[in-house]
Design an enzyme around this catalytic site. Structure first.
Site, mmCIF file in Angstrom:
data_model
loop_
_atom_site.group_PDB
_atom_site.id
_atom_site.type_symbol
_atom_site.label_atom_id
_atom_site.label_comp_id
_atom_site.label_asym_id
_atom_site.label_seq_id
_atom_site.Cartn_x
_atom_site.Cartn_y
_atom_site.Cartn_z
ATOM 1 N N ASP A 112 0.811 -1.223 0.000
ATOM 2 C CA ASP A 112 0.000 0.000 0.000
ATOM 3 C C ASP A 112 0.842 1.270 0.000
ATOM 4 O O ASP A 112 0.382 2.331 0.446
ATOM 5 C CB ASP A 112 -0.942 0.027 1.215
ATOM 6 C CG ASP A 112 -1.918 -1.138 1.214
ATOM 7 O OD1 ASP A 112 -2.242 -1.634 0.123
ATOM 8 O OD2 ASP A 112 -2.333 -1.566 2.315
ATOM 9 N N ALA A 113 2.073 1.185 -0.489
ATOM 10 C CA ALA A 113 2.956 2.355 -0.472
ATOM 11 C C ALA A 113 3.480 2.699 -1.860
ATOM 12 O O ALA A 113 4.445 3.434 -1.993
ATOM 13 C CB ALA A 113 4.126 2.114 0.475
#
Length: 300
Positions: free
Chosen positions: A244-245
């Site tokens: 999620d980065a």
């Protein structure tokens, strides 16, 4: 002096009446780039119909997106070779060339949530999303009925702790056999491994059910509810090994209040997820995204 390959086919001539080529460029910021590129296209009898550029001043990096139309035939091999020798080598460019008539092939990965899948297939069916969809992959059989409605092949590849490696091998084989250009995770509830990410760098698009980086995790709406937030959001991003980065493509928010329940949050969030994912996919399809240092430059 890095050439980013796009076509897998060569040695042919485009004979279409009007050919549109899109060029994406980034390199160290320096004088004369725009002039050199536009002059090159003018000499090739190209008519520039769109040009946008951005300079990341702290990093000293130049970005440009350009569309050019040609009335006469274009030999792509000759064009690419000349661009590389006359411009890319001179300015040490990273660049890619895209022909507008070649539709990108987009595979969809999904689990049990159907809202994003329905939205993408509906947009594709209406002609709004100009891609080819060779297949849908899921770790569950639940949504096969949707694939049948839209006449898209559906592959059920179960994923467990013991079968994950074999499952990804099967997924990669499908992607390669169909010459897929990019992958959309339409609420695919599995962590994608480095093997798949390395095969499709900056070409796997995910929708996250939260306004990243806040409230990341399995239950973002519950966490947001507990905090009493006044907005909730969704984030479309490229997938990297850092969960999620990855580089963010698109985000949006909607207002909520104390009167809304958790179910209201979820309903509003799912509406946002559909919209944000479709925007992100469209930006990718139209070659309007450029990734650099885990960020994106988005051209409008």
């Amino acid at each position: 002096m890095l050439r980013i390959p796009y076509w897998e086919y060569h040695n042919f001539i485009i004979l279409n009446e009007l050919v549109k080529l899109t060029i994406l460029i980034h390199c160290t910021d320096q004088t004369g780039i725009i002039s050199a590129v536009t002059s090159f296209l003018h000499k090739k009898d190209g008519n520039i119909v769109y040009l946008d550029q951005h300079v990341d001043k702290p990093a000293g990096v130049f970005f440009m997106r350009l569309e050019s139309e040609f009335e006469n035939e274009v030999n792509l091999d000759t064009f690419e070779d000349a661009f590389q020798k006359q411009l890319a080598d001179t300015f040490d460019m990273k660049w890619s060339l895209h022909h507008s008539e070649r539709k990108a092939k987009m595979a969809i990965f999904v689990s049990k949530y159907n809202h994003c899948l329905y939205d993408l297939l509906s947009r594709h069916n209406s002609g709004e999303l100009d891609v080819d969809i060779p297949f849908i992959v899921s770790n569950h059989a639940d949504l096969e009925y949707i694939a049948k409605q839209f006449n898209v092949p559906y592959y059920h590849i179960p994923v467990t702790k013991d079968t994950k490696e074999a499952a990804e091998k099967a997924q990669l084989e499908l992607l390669r056999n169909h010459a897929v250009d990019f992958v959309v995770l339409a609420r695919y509830m599995q962590i994608v491994s480095a093997k798949l990410i390395d095969a499709y760098p900056n070409k796997i698009i995910n929708i996250h059910h939260s306004f990243l980086p806040a409230f990341a995790g399995a239950k973002p709406y519950h966490a947001a509810f507990e905090r009493g937030v006044k907005i909730i959001g969704a984030t479309c991003h490229y997938v990297t090994e850092a969960l999620d980065a990855g580089p963010i493509i698109e985000q949006d928010v909607t207002m909520v209040s104390h009167s809304h329940s958790i179910q209201d949050f979820i309903t509003k969030g799912r509406d946002l997820e559909k919209i944000v994912l479709s925007r992100g996919v469209q930006l990718h399809v139209k070659r309007k995204t450029m990734v650099y240092n885990n960020k994106t430059v988005i051209f409008t």
